[in-house]
Design an enzyme around this catalytic site. Sequence first.
Site, mmCIF file in Angstrom:
data_model
loop_
_atom_site.group_PDB
_atom_site.id
_atom_site.type_symbol
_atom_site.label_atom_id
_atom_site.label_comp_id
_atom_site.label_asym_id
_atom_site.label_seq_id
_atom_site.Cartn_x
_atom_site.Cartn_y
_atom_site.Cartn_z
ATOM 1 C CG ASN A 28 42.265 84.393 6.354
ATOM 2 O OD1 ASN A 28 41.264 83.768 6.355
ATOM 3 N ND2 ASN A 28 43.309 84.211 7.080
ATOM 4 C CB CYS A 65 38.441 86.012 9.607
ATOM 5 S SG CYS A 65 41.237 86.225 9.213
ATOM 6 C CE LYS A 125 44.530 81.019 4.213
ATOM 7 N NZ LYS A 125 45.390 81.410 5.987
#
Length: 93
Positions: free
Chosen positions: A30, A33, A69
């Site tokens: 991810n 962030c 992501k």
Amino acid sequence: MSIAGRDAQEYAHCAARLAGQPGLVGIEVNISCPNVADRGAVFACNPDASYGVVEAVRTAAPDHCVYAKLSPDVTSITDIAAACVEAGADGLS
């Protein structure tokens, strides 16, 4: 499993802890962030930062699928996607 971190080393640490775990199909990185080391800039907004994180995860977990992501909130998602694939991402989400 989806992982996040404050810097590339933290992502790599998470990936290394997961590597080899039974049932782990892949690791979703991810990068949407904030990058604490870079004044809160989002990794997914910078191709170099994205590359660094994905490369660190790929190195830490070489036997697992790695998915990056991405964030839709960028001016050129293709540049970010290309950097992630070049760094070793198997897929993008």
